[in-house]
Design an enzyme around this catalytic site. Structure first.
Site, PDB file in Angstrom:
ATOM      1  N   ASN A  89       0.803  -1.223   0.000  1.00  0.00           N
ATOM      2  CA  ASN A  89       0.000   0.000   0.000  1.00  0.00           C
ATOM      3  C   ASN A  89       0.835   1.272   0.000  1.00  0.00           C
ATOM      4  OD1 ASN A  89      -2.448   1.760   0.749  1.00  0.00           O
ATOM      5  ND2 ASN A  89      -1.070   2.065   2.497  1.00  0.00           N
ATOM      6  N   TYR A 119       4.820   9.194 -10.798  1.00  0.00           N
ATOM      7  CA  TYR A 119       3.779   8.476 -10.056  1.00  0.00           C
ATOM      8  C   TYR A 119       3.034   7.513 -10.978  1.00  0.00           C
ATOM      9  CZ  TYR A 119      -0.562   7.844  -7.378  1.00  0.00           C
ATOM     10  OH  TYR A 119      -1.651   7.307  -6.721  1.00  0.00           O
ATOM     11  N   ALA A 156       3.967   6.314 -13.842  1.00  0.00           N
ATOM     12  CA  ALA A 156       4.859   5.265 -14.329  1.00  0.00           C
ATOM     13  C   ALA A 156       4.969   4.132 -13.312  1.00  0.00           C
ATOM     14  CB  ALA A 156       6.242   5.842 -14.630  1.00  0.00           C
ATOM     15  N   ILE A 174      -9.634   9.621  -4.073  1.00  0.00           N
ATOM     16  CA  ILE A 174     -10.065   9.214  -2.745  1.00  0.00           C
ATOM     17  C   ILE A 174      -9.719  10.337  -1.765  1.00  0.00           C
ATOM     18  CG2 ILE A 174      -9.874   7.443  -0.952  1.00  0.00           C
ATOM     19  CD1 ILE A 174     -10.966   6.383  -3.633  1.00  0.00           C
TER      20      ILE A 174
END
Length: 245
Positions: free
Chosen positions: A88, A153, A155, A186
């Site tokens: 994550n 980001y 990529a 989000i």
């Protein structure tokens, strides 16, 4: 039990709570000393509410040696039966690629892509031994569509989607499933940093007309982690309110 990288706040903390409510013990990775208090508070909350154990595991997962330390902490505390890995941890740098420093590039690639590769490499031998396991990668719609001023980001998120598909083929014969959840916009610290103009533009492109919540993402992660998704592997699940249709 489950190892969650970047579990101290935002989507990571929501994923930890949801996994605990589903009956998992947790190893919650965090990077800095300032995050430890958040992890300890989260652990106390989860133990009180769900009766599950939470083991804090400090480490900068962009570094292989720190990933080794996180897995060693997990195995020492909860044993070798690692059931689930949730990759994550993630960061972004919002600037044009021409303006990125090498440090910017290395940081985004390290945390968003290399950490997932390192952690997967380290847990797979344990999963192979038990001929079972599930890896869930938290990626992004940015890995599907691309966004200006977030080239690095996007990529890395595209790379994590590719890792998901390739590793699902590689690990499937060993009883291990690999999937990804690709959130859209989000409500987290990352989207809070957007300008009002950018937020309004984003909302205008979402058919549902609103941002999602960390809990929306967490529920998708828990579904893919568990046996209800026992015949699902190599998939990238969009949680984006219809942003990518």
């Amino acid at each position: 039990y489950v190892i969650v990288t970047g579990g101290a706040r935002g989507m990571g903390a929501a994923i930890c709570r949801q996994l605990a409510s589903d009956g998992y013990d947790l190893v919650c990775n965090y990077v800095s000393d300032s995050s430890r208090a958040k992890v300890e508070a989260l652990a106390a909350e989860i133990t009180e509410k769900y009766g599950r154990r939470v083991v804090p595991a400090q480490g900068d997962v962009s570094r292989y040696e720190d990933c080794e330390k996180v897995v060693k902490t997990a195995v020492s505390a909860l044993g070798e039966k690692i059931g689930v890995l949730v990759n994550n941890a993630g960061v972004t740098v919002r600037k044009e690629l021409a303006d990125h420093t090498i440090s910017d590039i290395e940081r985004v690639l390290g945390i968003n892509l290399m950490a997932g590769i390192y952690m997967s490499k380290l847990v797979l031998p344990y999963m192979y031994k038990q001929n079972a396991g599930s890896i869930v990668n938290v990626t992004s719609v940015g890995g599907m569509t691309g966004y200006p001023r977030q080239s690095t980001y996007c990529a890395t998120k595209w790379g994590m989607n590719g890792l998901t598909k390739a590793l699902a083929k590689e690990a499937g014969p060993h009883g291990i499933r690999v999937n990804a959840v690709a959130p859209g916009f989000i409500a987290t610290d990352m989207t809070a940093a957007l300008t009002e103009t950018a937020k309004n533009a984003a909302l205008g492109s979402i058919p549902m007309g609103r941002m999602g919540t960390p809990e929306n993402v967490a529920k998708a992660v828990v579904f893919l982690a568990g046996e209800d998704a026992g015949y699902i592997t190599g998939q990238v699940f969009g949680v984006n309110g219809g942003l990518v249709i």
